[in-house]
Motif scaffolding. Structure first.
Motif, PDB file in Angstrom:
ATOM      1  N   THR A   1     -36.867 111.856 -84.055  1.00 37.35           N
ATOM      2  CA  THR A   1     -35.929 112.507 -84.981  1.00 37.35           C
ATOM      3  C   THR A   1     -35.126 113.584 -84.255  1.00 37.35           C
ATOM      4  OG1 THR A   1     -37.272 112.005 -86.915  1.00 37.35           O
ATOM      5  CG2 THR A   1     -35.796 113.887 -87.109  1.00 37.35           C
TER       6      THR A   1
ATOM      7  N   ASP B   1     -32.484 107.019 -89.207  1.00 33.87           N
ATOM      8  CA  ASP B   1     -33.831 107.539 -88.900  1.00 33.87           C
ATOM      9  C   ASP B   1     -34.837 106.994 -89.910  1.00 33.87           C
ATOM     10  OD1 ASP B   1     -36.012 108.893 -87.997  1.00 33.87           O
ATOM     11  OD2 ASP B   1     -35.209 110.899 -88.372  1.00 33.87           O
ATOM     12  N   GLU B   2     -35.563 105.977 -89.519  1.00 34.29           N
ATOM     13  CA  GLU B   2     -36.561 105.328 -90.374  1.00 34.29           C
ATOM     14  C   GLU B   2     -36.015 105.100 -91.781  1.00 34.29           C
ATOM     15  OE1 GLU B   2     -40.576 106.303 -89.965  1.00 34.29           O
ATOM     16  OE2 GLU B   2     -40.357 107.311 -88.043  1.00 34.29           O
TER      17      GLU B   2
HETATM   18 MG   LIG Z   1     -39.178 111.330 -87.169  1.00 35.67          MG
END
Ligand SMILES: [Mg+2]
Ligand SMILES: Nc1ncnc2c1ncn2[C@@H]1O[C@H](COP(=O)(O)OP(=O)(O)O)[C@@H](O)[C@H]1O
Length: 270
Positions: A54, A164-165
Motif C-alpha cells: 500500500t 489496492d486490493e
Molecule cells: Mg495494503
C-alpha cells in the motif's frame, strides 16, 4: 495525453525508500524499491502482509511523498496527486448521502470540471450499472459499489489506474466476476494498471507481469511474466502452467516470510 514510448516506461519507481516516523521510532517500509510499468501493461504486486504494498501504491499516486527515490510518469517526476493517475481502494469509499450519479460527479465538482456524460454512461453500461444512477450506496451490493468506484476512477480518464486490493472484501464468485470485468474493460480501452492483491490467482488472471515484494522493507524480490493469451478463460486458470506458477509465487512469499524469522536451533540441527 502522453502514453509514453517504448524507451520511457509509463510509470517508473526508482529506488523508492519510505520511512515512517512513528512515536515508537522510525519504520522503514520501502527500501530502494525499483520497478517499471510499460504503457498499457497490467502489473500485479504481491507480497506478505505489511511488506509495503500500500505504501508503494500511495507513493506511485503522488498522495504520499517518498523519503528517497522518485516516481516517474512518462519520465517526469510525480510530486503530488496527478490527474492522469486514478485510484481504486478495497473500500469503494462512496459518500453514503449521495446517489451513484452524484458520487461519480463528486471528483468533477471538486476539480470544477464538467464530466463527460457520454463516457460515464458508457462506463456504467459496461459494468452493468446502467439505470442505477439514482440508487444510494446502501442500496447496492459490495460488488456493485466496487464497480461504481471503478467507474468513478475511469470517468476521469486516467492513463494509469492504481488498484489496492480492490476486490479483497468480496466473496470469491463476485471477485472472479470483477476480474473478468477488469479484463473486459482493459481489452476495450487499454490502460496502464498496477494491481495490488493478496490473491496469487487473481494476480495471474489479470496481469502481464507479477511482481513479488520481499518482506518489509519492501523491495522487488522476483518478477514473473504471465504469458497466457487473453481473454483468459477459467480453463486456462485450471492448467498445469498456472498451477505451477501459482505455487512458485506462493513459495517466494512463504519462503520470504520464513526467512525473516530467526531460525531456532532445532530447525538448523540435522
Ligand atoms: Mg495494503
Ligand atoms: N501511516 C503510517 N504510519 C506508520 N507506519 C505505517 C503507516 N502506513 C503503513 N505503515 C507501516 O508500514 C509497513 C507497510 O505497510 P503497508 O504499506 O500498509 O503494507 P501492505 O499494504 O503490504 O500490507 C507496515 O509495517 C505498516 O504498519
Amino acid at each position: 495525453m502522453n502514453t509514453g514510448d517504448a524507451k520511457t516506461p509509463k510509470l517508473g519507481v526508482r529506488e523508492a525508500t519510505k520511512i515512517y516516523h512513528t512515536a515508537s521510532g522510525d519504520l522503514l517500509a520501502l527500501d530502494r524499491c525499483t520497478l517499471h510499468v510499460a504503457a498499457n501493461e497490467i502489473v500485479s504486486v504481491v507480497g506478505p502482509s505489511g511488506c509495503g504494498k500500500t505504501t508503494l501504491l500511495w507513493s506511485m499516486s503522488g498522495l504520499h511523498g517518498l523519503s528517497d527515490g522518485e516516481i516517474l510518469l512518462d519520465g517526469k517526476p510525480v510530486t503530488g496527486p496527478h490527474p492522469d493517475i486514478g485510484l481504486v481502494f478495497q473500500e469503494a469509499n462512496l459518500l453514503p448521502w449521495r446517489n451513484l450519479d452524484a458520487n461519480i460527479n463528486f471528483p468533477f465538482e471538486i476539480k470544477g470540471e464538467k464530466p463527460d456524460r457520454a463516457w460515464i454512461a458508457h462506463l456504467l453500461d459496461r459494468v452493468g450499472l446502467d439505470g442505477f444512477g439514482g440508487k444510494f450506496p446502501r442500496e447496492l451490493s459490495g460488488g456493485m459499489q466496487q464497480r461504481a468506484a471503478i467507474v468513478r476512477a475511469l470517468s476521469l480518464k486516467p492513463s494509469v489506474l492504481l488498484m489496492d486490493e480492490p476486490f479483497g472484501a468480496l466473496d470469491s464468485f463476485t471477485r472472479d466476476e470483477m476480474n473478468r470485468l477488469v479484463e473486459e474493460i482493459w481489452l476495450d480501452a487499454p490502460t496502464t494498471i498496477v494491481f495490488i492483491t493478496h490473491s496469487i490467482e487473481e494476480a495471474i488472471f489479470l496481469s502481464d507481469r507479477v511482481i513479488v515484494l520481499s518482506p518489509r522493507p519492501g523491495r522487488v524480490a522476483k518478477e514473473y511474466p504471465v504469458p497466457f493469451p487473453r481473454p483468459r478463460s477459467m480453463e486456462i486458470m485450471a492448467t498445469r502452467e498456472v498451477f505451477d506458477l501459482t505455487n512458485a509465487i506462493k513459495m517466494d512469499i512463504v519462503g520470504g516470510r520464513a526467512g525473516t524469522k530467526a531460525r531456532r536451533p532445532a530447525e538448523t540441527a540435522a
